[in-house]
Design an enzyme around this catalytic site. Sequence first.
Site, mmCIF file in Angstrom:
data_model
loop_
_atom_site.group_PDB
_atom_site.id
_atom_site.type_symbol
_atom_site.label_atom_id
_atom_site.label_comp_id
_atom_site.label_asym_id
_atom_site.label_seq_id
_atom_site.Cartn_x
_atom_site.Cartn_y
_atom_site.Cartn_z
ATOM 1 N N TRP A 68 -12.792 10.067 3.607
ATOM 2 C CA TRP A 68 -12.497 8.693 3.178
ATOM 3 C C TRP A 68 -13.481 8.223 2.119
ATOM 4 O O TRP A 68 -13.105 7.515 1.182
ATOM 5 C CB TRP A 68 -12.465 7.746 4.375
ATOM 6 N N ASP A 85 -16.765 0.536 4.460
ATOM 7 C CA ASP A 85 -15.447 0.789 5.029
ATOM 8 C C ASP A 85 -15.672 0.967 6.532
ATOM 9 O O ASP A 85 -16.240 1.970 6.965
ATOM 10 C CB ASP A 85 -14.863 2.066 4.398
ATOM 11 N N LYS A 109 -6.849 0.942 13.832
ATOM 12 C CA LYS A 109 -7.680 1.705 14.767
ATOM 13 C C LYS A 109 -8.231 0.808 15.878
ATOM 14 O O LYS A 109 -7.960 1.051 17.031
ATOM 15 C CB LYS A 109 -8.800 2.422 14.021
HETATM 16 C C1 LIG Z 1 -7.853 5.411 8.555
HETATM 17 C C2 LIG Z 1 -8.930 5.202 7.573
HETATM 18 C C3 LIG Z 1 -8.684 4.842 6.237
HETATM 19 C C4 LIG Z 1 -7.294 4.727 5.674
HETATM 20 O O1 LIG Z 1 -6.704 3.567 6.078
HETATM 21 P P1 LIG Z 1 -5.266 3.105 5.554
HETATM 22 O O2 LIG Z 1 -5.178 1.757 6.195
HETATM 23 O O3 LIG Z 1 -4.285 4.095 6.050
HETATM 24 O O4 LIG Z 1 -5.320 3.044 4.074
HETATM 25 C C5 LIG Z 1 -9.768 4.618 5.416
HETATM 26 N N1 LIG Z 1 -11.027 4.736 5.852
HETATM 27 C C6 LIG Z 1 -11.305 5.090 7.131
HETATM 28 C C7 LIG Z 1 -12.727 5.206 7.567
HETATM 29 C C8 LIG Z 1 -10.266 5.332 8.012
HETATM 30 O O5 LIG Z 1 -10.538 5.684 9.285
#
Ligand SMILES: *Cc1c(COP(=O)(O)O)cnc(C)c1O
Length: 360
Positions: free
Chosen positions: A102, A171, A195
């Site tokens: 990511w 993030d 999540k």
């Molecule tokens: C799942 C995830 C993403 C991607 O998220 P989307 O909402 O599908 O764009 C980005 N960063 C992390 C750390 C993730 O776990």
Amino acid sequence: MKRAYNFNAGPSALPLAVLQRAQQELLDFRGTGMSVMELSHRSKEYDEVHNRAKQLLKELMNIPDTHDVLFLQGGASLQFSMVPMNFLTDGRVGNYVLTGAWSEKALKEAKKVGETHIAASSKEENYAYIPANESIQLSEEAAYLHITSNNTIFGTQWNEFPDADTDLIADMSSDILSREIDVAKFALIYAGAQKNLGPSGVTVAIIRTDLLERIPENLPTMLDYRTYSTSNSLYNTPPTFAIYMLSLVLEWVKEQGGVGVIEKRNQEKAGVIYAAIDESDGFYAPHAKKDSRSLMNITFTLPNEEVTKRFLAEAKERGFVGLAGHRSVGGCRASVYNAVPLEACEALAQFMKEFPKYFG
Ligand SMILES: *Cc1c(COP(=O)(O)O)cnc(C)c1O
């Protein structure tokens, strides 16, 4: 009714109580004679849901008045682009710590917008650890330092956030609300909801409001953080049902006793699974180094491909879902987000203890 032992990486488990409440309110939301999905986003009833979600997040995360909460769409992935479009300006440099897939994607988008710099990386060891804070080297003219607080695919998590000499952006898609953090340390936090916060469809951003003054004038309206901030995230139709579900998840966290209680529970949950790994005499090999282990995503490999297949098949038989690892790590991954109960973790740990005996 049979509920699975759901270890999906995302979208992932939601609290049963939240789903039941949504079911109860589905056809007639609080006396309106309609579902939340059918309400106008300009109605008083929806407004209450929207503002309640915002207020609960502020309360649960102790968000200071310097920061605003925004609801966006496009997932965390759109934030990879919005961050540089809004803040990688005036010839400054976007600094990134690479700790997994990511982070790489975030960097890739920033490169399209401006100059970037890799401030630290653990790529050479297949992202098995979080680089030490002392090893982070900022560029000149840093616009910000971007980190990924929890690496969903590799199963690593930051323990202590860096005291960077620039604005810290994180993030937090896969560990927001899983532990107490000091929001004031961050200029911007963002997270896709699917999540720990609710269903997919809404992305939460927590932004220090002085950053808004830095945004260039000519951005497309929907890619400009100011649009969300000045309109209370109601410039256009927000994902109303996802925000409603978010509000129910936040109510649930509050009922559990708040983020501190959730954090202790998460430590216990991850603890029983890591113990099963550590006490297996090497049958299960953890991917993450001990000091970087994630409490949300537990990654481990088995002796070989054949045994892994057997393990996954046997696990499926017993009602465990979502345990296959990501192809970049192989093996298995158990995602134990807030809504996964301790009981599911104990059942998995028990199974992990029994399984090697077939190969004894
Ligand atoms: C799942 C995830 C993403 C991607 O998220 P989307 O909402 O599908 O764009 C980005 N960063 C992390 C750390 C993730 O776990």
